[in-house]
Structures are given as structure tokens and as C-alpha cells.
Design a protein around this motif. Structure first.
Motif, PDB file in Angstrom:
ATOM      1  N   TYR A  45     -32.686 -16.909   3.525  1.00  0.00           N
ATOM      2  CA  TYR A  45     -33.890 -16.917   4.361  1.00  0.00           C
ATOM      3  C   TYR A  45     -35.072 -17.536   3.617  1.00  0.00           C
ATOM      4  O   TYR A  45     -35.934 -18.154   4.234  1.00  0.00           O
ATOM      5  N   ASP A  46     -35.097 -17.378   2.297  1.00  0.00           N
ATOM      6  CA  ASP A  46     -36.125 -18.064   1.512  1.00  0.00           C
ATOM      7  C   ASP A  46     -35.963 -19.572   1.643  1.00  0.00           C
ATOM      8  O   ASP A  46     -36.948 -20.299   1.772  1.00  0.00           O
ATOM      9  N   CYS A  47     -34.719 -20.048   1.616  1.00  0.00           N
ATOM     10  CA  CYS A  47     -34.473 -21.485   1.786  1.00  0.00           C
ATOM     11  C   CYS A  47     -34.944 -21.944   3.166  1.00  0.00           C
ATOM     12  O   CYS A  47     -35.606 -22.984   3.275  1.00  0.00           O
ATOM     13  N   GLU A  48     -34.619 -21.184   4.199  1.00  0.00           N
ATOM     14  CA  GLU A  48     -35.105 -21.506   5.549  1.00  0.00           C
ATOM     15  C   GLU A  48     -36.625 -21.602   5.557  1.00  0.00           C
ATOM     16  O   GLU A  48     -37.196 -22.528   6.127  1.00  0.00           O
ATOM     17  N   ASN A  49     -37.256 -20.622   4.945  1.00  0.00           N
ATOM     18  CA  ASN A  49     -38.721 -20.570   4.925  1.00  0.00           C
ATOM     19  C   ASN A  49     -39.329 -21.711   4.117  1.00  0.00           C
ATOM     20  O   ASN A  49     -40.372 -22.255   4.492  1.00  0.00           O
ATOM     21  N   ILE A  50     -38.706 -22.079   3.024  1.00  0.00           N
ATOM     22  CA  ILE A  50     -39.200 -23.192   2.203  1.00  0.00           C
ATOM     23  C   ILE A  50     -39.114 -24.497   2.985  1.00  0.00           C
ATOM     24  O   ILE A  50     -40.047 -25.300   2.970  1.00  0.00           O
ATOM     25  N   ALA A  59     -43.055 -21.481  11.146  1.00  0.00           N
ATOM     26  CA  ALA A  59     -41.938 -20.533  11.198  1.00  0.00           C
ATOM     27  C   ALA A  59     -41.801 -19.792   9.871  1.00  0.00           C
ATOM     28  O   ALA A  59     -41.938 -20.376   8.795  1.00  0.00           O
ATOM     29  N   TYR A  60     -41.529 -18.502   9.972  1.00  0.00           N
ATOM     30  CA  TYR A  60     -41.337 -17.682   8.774  1.00  0.00           C
ATOM     31  C   TYR A  60     -40.399 -16.537   9.140  1.00  0.00           C
ATOM     32  O   TYR A  60     -40.624 -15.830  10.110  1.00  0.00           O
ATOM     33  N   ASN A  61     -39.347 -16.359   8.372  1.00  0.00           N
ATOM     34  CA  ASN A  61     -38.407 -15.267   8.581  1.00  0.00           C
ATOM     35  C   ASN A  61     -38.669 -14.197   7.527  1.00  0.00           C
ATOM     36  O   ASN A  61     -38.487 -14.448   6.335  1.00  0.00           O
ATOM     37  N   PRO A  62     -39.087 -12.994   7.949  1.00  0.00           N
ATOM     38  CA  PRO A  62     -39.426 -11.947   6.977  1.00  0.00           C
ATOM     39  C   PRO A  62     -38.230 -11.363   6.224  1.00  0.00           C
ATOM     40  O   PRO A  62     -38.414 -10.545   5.333  1.00  0.00           O
ATOM     41  N   LEU A  63     -37.026 -11.789   6.537  1.00  0.00           N
ATOM     42  CA  LEU A  63     -35.858 -11.275   5.822  1.00  0.00           C
ATOM     43  C   LEU A  63     -35.716 -11.876   4.428  1.00  0.00           C
ATOM     44  O   LEU A  63     -34.940 -11.386   3.619  1.00  0.00           O
ATOM     45  N   GLU A  70     -46.019 -16.289  -1.665  1.00  0.00           N
ATOM     46  CA  GLU A  70     -45.132 -16.503  -2.809  1.00  0.00           C
ATOM     47  C   GLU A  70     -44.330 -17.797  -2.647  1.00  0.00           C
ATOM     48  O   GLU A  70     -44.100 -18.515  -3.617  1.00  0.00           O
ATOM     49  N   LEU A  71     -43.928 -18.087  -1.408  1.00  0.00           N
ATOM     50  CA  LEU A  71     -43.185 -19.324  -1.153  1.00  0.00           C
ATOM     51  C   LEU A  71     -44.030 -20.552  -1.463  1.00  0.00           C
ATOM     52  O   LEU A  71     -43.542 -21.520  -2.044  1.00  0.00           O
ATOM     53  N   ALA A  72     -45.309 -20.499  -1.075  1.00  0.00           N
ATOM     54  CA  ALA A  72     -46.214 -21.623  -1.372  1.00  0.00           C
ATOM     55  C   ALA A  72     -46.329 -21.816  -2.880  1.00  0.00           C
ATOM     56  O   ALA A  72     -46.315 -22.952  -3.373  1.00  0.00           O
TER      57      ALA A  72
END
Length: 119
Positions: A45-50, A59-63, A70-72
Motif C-alpha cells: 500500500y505504501d507503493c500504491e501511495n508513492i 489518492a491515499y490508502n491508509p493501510l 512520511e511518504l513525501a
């Protein structure tokens, strides 16, 4: 592990449950190596969010393991992502750099990131 979890019911009084709370409860009971394995699973999900963040989408998936903020920060200087994923981010940020030589930048960022995650 499942038998040790609280009972959650989806009846008329309960409209749902907090998945993040359940994950945090489970992770709190795991050994260090098992926690790392669970973090790796949720790094998907971090990869999806990145990918979404880098593409300018909201779009952001909280999972995922990391918050939007932190992703930024990870896009600027990856420190908390799996090593292979962090290498892709670094290489696409500085294609001419000598670091992360094993990253193929002839493919799209998205494909390179997913390849690194699954490898």
C-alpha cells in the motif's frame, strides 16, 4: 493468533471497524521478525501511495505503513521503505547517480517500483 483476537461483530449498532487498529493490535503481539514480515506485506500500500503521490493524485490508502507526510519525505530521502523500493526511488530521483546501479530506468517508475517490491 486469530483465536487471541478480540471479537468484532458487524451488527446493526456497529457500522464497521478500524482496520488500522486491528493491524496495530496484531503487530503488537508479534516477534520482531514477524513484525517486519507484516510491514513488508503492507508496504504494498505504501507503493500504491508513492505512485499516486508522485503522479500528483490525491489518492491515499491508509493501510500503508506510512502517513502521507512520511511518504513525501520518503520521496525526498527514503529511509523507512524496503531497501529495493528505496533504491528505485533514489535512482529515479537521480538517474545519473552511481548509487543503485541495479535499477533499470528504461521502464516506467511504476513498473520498476512494483518489480522491486515483488522481488
Amino acid at each position: 493468533m486469530v483465536a487471541g483476537l478480540r471479537d468484532w461483530t458487524l451488527d446493526s449498532d456497529t457500522k464497521g471497524f478500524d482496520v488500522r487498529e486491528i493491524i496495530d493490535e496484531i503487530v503488537g503481539e508479534l516477534t520482531k521478525s514477524d513484525r517486519e514480515a507484516v510491514r513488508m506485506l503492507y508496504a504494498y500500500y505504501d507503493c500504491e501511495n508513492i505512485i499516486a503521490l508522485r503522479a500528483g493524485r490525491a489518492a491515499y490508502n491508509p493501510l500503508g505503513n506510512l502517513s502521507r507526510e512520511e511518504l513525501a519525505e520518503e520521496l525526498e530521502s527514503p529511509k523507512h521503505l524496503p531497501k529495493a523500493v528505496a533504491n528505485v526511488i533514489r535512482k529515479y530521483a537521480d538517474a545519473e547517480g552511481e548509487e543503485n546501479e541495479g535499477v533499470d530506468i528504461s521502464i516506467s517508475f511504476e513498473k520498476a517500483l512494483w518489480t522491486a517490491y515483488y522481488d
